[in-house]
Design a protein around this motif. Structure first.
Motif, PDB file in Angstrom:
ATOM      1  N   LEU A  61     -18.361  -7.462   0.231  1.00 30.37           N
ATOM      2  CA  LEU A  61     -18.767  -6.398  -0.688  1.00 30.37           C
ATOM      3  C   LEU A  61     -17.578  -5.885  -1.488  1.00 30.37           C
ATOM      4  O   LEU A  61     -17.693  -5.567  -2.662  1.00 30.37           O
ATOM      5  N   LEU A  62     -16.444  -5.770  -0.807  1.00 32.04           N
ATOM      6  CA  LEU A  62     -15.280  -5.147  -1.426  1.00 32.04           C
ATOM      7  C   LEU A  62     -14.484  -6.137  -2.271  1.00 32.04           C
ATOM      8  O   LEU A  62     -14.012  -5.811  -3.361  1.00 32.04           O
ATOM      9  N   ASP A 119     -12.409   4.582  12.512  1.00 32.23           N
ATOM     10  CA  ASP A 119     -12.332   3.495  11.547  1.00 32.23           C
ATOM     11  C   ASP A 119     -13.652   2.738  11.409  1.00 32.23           C
ATOM     12  O   ASP A 119     -13.757   1.769  10.675  1.00 32.23           O
ATOM     13  N   TRP A 159     -15.000   4.405   1.479  1.00 30.42           N
ATOM     14  CA  TRP A 159     -15.813   3.266   1.055  1.00 30.42           C
ATOM     15  C   TRP A 159     -16.540   3.558  -0.254  1.00 30.42           C
ATOM     16  O   TRP A 159     -16.494   2.788  -1.204  1.00 30.42           O
ATOM     17  N   TYR A 177      -9.451  -0.978   8.958  1.00 33.69           N
ATOM     18  CA  TYR A 177     -10.020  -2.161   8.319  1.00 33.69           C
ATOM     19  C   TYR A 177     -10.081  -1.981   6.801  1.00 33.69           C
ATOM     20  O   TYR A 177      -9.646  -2.824   6.038  1.00 33.69           O
ATOM     21  N   LEU A 178     -10.639  -0.829   6.385  1.00 28.66           N
ATOM     22  CA  LEU A 178     -10.793  -0.554   4.956  1.00 28.66           C
ATOM     23  C   LEU A 178      -9.453  -0.539   4.253  1.00 28.66           C
ATOM     24  O   LEU A 178      -9.309  -1.054   3.150  1.00 28.66           O
ATOM     25  N   VAL A 179      -8.473   0.077   4.925  1.00 25.18           N
ATOM     26  CA  VAL A 179      -7.143   0.191   4.346  1.00 25.18           C
ATOM     27  C   VAL A 179      -6.583  -1.194   4.066  1.00 25.18           C
ATOM     28  O   VAL A 179      -6.031  -1.463   3.002  1.00 25.18           O
ATOM     29  N   VAL A 209      -5.687  -4.536  -3.982  1.00 24.83           N
ATOM     30  CA  VAL A 209      -4.559  -4.145  -4.839  1.00 24.83           C
ATOM     31  C   VAL A 209      -3.682  -5.362  -5.138  1.00 24.83           C
ATOM     32  O   VAL A 209      -3.165  -5.523  -6.239  1.00 24.83           O
ATOM     33  N   VAL A 228      -8.770 -14.593   3.012  1.00 28.28           N
ATOM     34  CA  VAL A 228      -7.426 -14.050   3.273  1.00 28.28           C
ATOM     35  C   VAL A 228      -7.523 -12.698   3.972  1.00 28.28           C
ATOM     36  O   VAL A 228      -6.829 -12.442   4.966  1.00 28.28           O
ATOM     37  N   LEU A 250       0.819  -1.207   0.000  1.00 25.94           N
ATOM     38  CA  LEU A 250       0.000   0.000   0.000  1.00 25.94           C
ATOM     39  C   LEU A 250       0.856   1.261   0.000  1.00 25.94           C
ATOM     40  O   LEU A 250       0.641   2.182  -0.787  1.00 25.94           O
ATOM     41  N   TYR A 289      -8.537  -2.988   1.330  1.00 25.97           N
ATOM     42  CA  TYR A 289      -8.187  -2.379   0.047  1.00 25.97           C
ATOM     43  C   TYR A 289      -6.814  -2.851  -0.423  1.00 25.97           C
ATOM     44  O   TYR A 289      -6.606  -3.100  -1.617  1.00 25.97           O
ATOM     45  N   ALA A 290      -5.869  -2.991   0.531  1.00 27.09           N
ATOM     46  CA  ALA A 290      -4.534  -3.456   0.156  1.00 27.09           C
ATOM     47  C   ALA A 290      -4.607  -4.837  -0.494  1.00 27.09           C
ATOM     48  O   ALA A 290      -3.941  -5.099  -1.493  1.00 27.09           O
ATOM     49  N   TRP A 291      -5.466  -5.715   0.050  1.00 33.56           N
ATOM     50  CA  TRP A 291      -5.594  -7.046  -0.552  1.00 33.56           C
ATOM     51  C   TRP A 291      -6.227  -6.956  -1.926  1.00 33.56           C
ATOM     52  O   TRP A 291      -5.942  -7.758  -2.806  1.00 33.56           O
ATOM     53  N   PHE A 306     -19.805  -8.018   6.587  1.00 27.68           N
ATOM     54  CA  PHE A 306     -20.401  -7.835   5.260  1.00 27.68           C
ATOM     55  C   PHE A 306     -19.571  -6.924   4.377  1.00 27.68           C
ATOM     56  O   PHE A 306     -19.870  -6.745   3.200  1.00 27.68           O
ATOM     57  N   LEU A 307     -18.494  -6.349   4.929  1.00 25.26           N
ATOM     58  CA  LEU A 307     -17.700  -5.398   4.160  1.00 25.26           C
ATOM     59  C   LEU A 307     -16.701  -6.091   3.242  1.00 25.26           C
ATOM     60  O   LEU A 307     -16.601  -5.743   2.062  1.00 25.26           O
TER      61      LEU A 307
END
Lengths: 273, 283
Positions: B228-229, A202, A222, B114-116, B123, B157, A28, B119-121, B224-225
């Protein structure tokens, strides 16, 4: 002395675990400086372009502002409720104590989606419009559980004889609270405040259902992620990471005696029984 | 009233009111909604009926999704233990002087958004992501492996990455509680290291394992995130169904019924693991 004589394999496994934990974070950070964005390997053409774009992004900044307001509100409420709750759990026995403990800690293990929708039903039934206020209410409800476990851990380390001495010397309950308990609990409360603040910054699952027109930072991120990956996201993620690490170091400085208490998990099973 | 009693009342009252208003009442509302229904005009009818539950139990879709969620959650727990247990063991018995630093290094990812991390996965697993570009670049594959992203694999993962620290911390705590004399006397009595591990260390660390595993199981079951992602249609989880029913699919009563089912499962899982833990402690 050592239970395993040649720990070569163990060291290898541990190294793999650390690699697994840090690989995504490294990727990242690397790609936030990559001109070609998230595609292409290895990353080349270093650039600060994505950071520049980020700093010029007005809606991102207003989302950050919203998140800070919500997080501060969540910190205040969760400590105002968590402090007396933890005190009561530590010091008093009263009818319904087991149920009281179970309920207040429930949001720790109940998925955020449940907390979110049940609060949504409450808010809608009361005829309240969704806004940052409802989001703050949701965060406070979810995070009071965290605040309670953290402060409870602080109380169980607190020597009771100070309070008893204070009462013996004729101090009222309020005086003892203000002059003895609060000063002794200062580091525990600061640590709790930092933890709740970070978790609130967060929070997504509960926020998802209680959000009005104004976005918090994670929801802003998001909604953009759903539209597709942009390198700007890498930049903000890197900044959030750096900010988190700095926060931990500050909190570690403040709370030197709390090595193992950062996670609420060890107390859950004991607390929920 | 005695001052002690008065203080006890003052301390318990605000949290008690808070619990009643913002936990108990909302859960009751959720329960009520699950028996209501929607009219043709999308209005909520307040006539209690079992229609939502009948629908849930007669439509195999829900069972499929619940089983899938359980499968994903158990995979996350298994992987988290595989990655987390050796790490905890290393930290307690072999980390030496750098122990504190290495312990902190497990906690730091916990503080990363969490989002970060999700999101990295994304990528990493994407078609033009790190993994696939690396494969193409090194000629290990001629096409990007598109099954990586938008699959239960990516969800597992990602969730594992999130819950490994939650497993490591309680396991470290329970490994630290094992008296060193026990381990020494086991080897003095001629047990090989493997035997000492299987018969002494592992059983004594089980309370930590159970506590970490329960946490990872419950929270990844209700996530559920990540689906979704990173997940496709093949990794829709039960919490996604709730989120959709409260969002685009607008059917709050049915959504509430699904939520009640999740809640019941959470309570059942929690009761079972607590029984297990208690039995293990007394045995």
């Amino acid at each position: 002395m050592n239970p395993v004589r040649r720990p070569t394999m163990l060291i290898g496994l541990a190294a793999f675990s650390y690699a697994f934990l840090y690989f995504p974070i490294v990727i990242l950070v690397l790609y936030s400086f990559n001109r070609d964005g998230v595609g292409g390997f290895p990353p080349r053409h270093l650039t600060f372009e994505w950071y520049r774009a980020l700093f010029a992004d007005a809606s991102m900044w207003s989302a950050i502002g919203n998140s800070v307001i919500v997080a501060l509100a969540a910190v205040v409420i969760s400590i105002l409720i968590g402090f007396p709750a933890a005190y009561a759990l530590d010091r008093y026995s009263f009818p319904g104590k087991a149920a009281f403990r179970r309920f207040i800690l429930l949001p720790l293990i109940v998925p955020g989606v449940i907390t979110g929708i049940s609060l949504l039903l409450l808010v809608v039934s009361a005829g309240i419009h969704l806004s940052l206020v409802t989001v703050a209410l949701g965060h406070a409800t979810a995070l009071t559980a965290v605040a309670t476990t953290e402060i409870f851990a602080g109380f169980s380390r607190l020597d009771r004889s100070y309070e008893e001495a204070s009462a013996d010397l004729g101090a009222s309950g309020l005086q003892t609270l203000r002059r003895i308990i609060l000063p002794l609990m200062r580091t525990s409360l600061l640590g709790t405040a930092l933890l709740v603040f970070t978790l609130s910054m967060d929070e997504i699952a509960v926020t998802f259902f209680l959000i009005g027109r104004e976005n918090t930072l994670p929801l802003e991120i998001w909604s953009r992620l759903r539209r597709g990956a942009t390198p700007e996201m890498n930049a903000i993620s890197t900044l959030i990471f750096v900010f988190s690490v700095v926060t931990i170091f500050i909190s570690q400085r403040l709370i030197t005696d709390r090595e193992t208490d950062l996670s609420p998990t060890p107390e859950i099973s004991g607390a929920a029984q | 009233m005695q001052p002690a009693r008065r203080n006890a009342l003052l301390a318990t009252l605000p949290p008690f009111v808070w619990i009643a208003l913002f936990l108990f009442l909302p859960y009751c509302l959720l329960f009520c909604y699950s028996f209501w229904s929607l009219s043709e005009f999308q209005q909520i009818l307040h006539h209690p009926a079992l229609a939502n539950y009948a629908h849930l139990f007669s439509n195999p879709l829900y069972l499929t999704v619940i089983l899938r969620s359980l499968r994903i959650a158990f995979s996350v727990v298994g992987l988290s233990l595989l990655i987390g247990y050796p790490l905890a063991f290393f930290l307690v018995f072999h980390a030496g002087r750098r122990r504190y630093l290495l312990y902190q290094a497990v906690i730091i990812p916990l503080w990363v958004s969490y989002l970060v991390r999700a999101y990295a996965w994304k990528v990493i697993f994407g078609n033009e992501g790190v993994f696939n570009t690396l494969l193409l670049w090194s000629h290990a594959a001629s096409h990007p492996l598109s099954f990586l992203l938008y699959s239960p694999f990516a969800v597992i993962v990602t969730l594992t990455h999130i819950y490994v620290p939650f497993v490591v911390l309680p396991v470290v705590a329970s490994l630290e509680k094992i008296p060193r004399e026990l381990i020494e006397s086991s080897s003095d009595l001629g047990a090989r290291p493997g035997q000492t591990f299987l018969r002494v260390i592992l059983p004594l660390s089980l309370p930590g394992v159970i506590s970490g595993a329960t946490f990872a199981l419950l929270l990844s079951f209700g996530d559920f995130l990540a689906p979704l992602l990173l997940g496709g249609p093949s990794s829709v989880m039960i919490a996604n169904i709730v989120a959709n029913l409260f969002g685009a699919d607008y059917n709050w009563p049915l959504g509430a019924a699904v939520a009640v089912v999740i809640m019941v499962m959470v309570v059942v899982i929690l009761t079972v693991t607590q029984r297990l833990e208690k039995r293990w402690r007394t045995a």
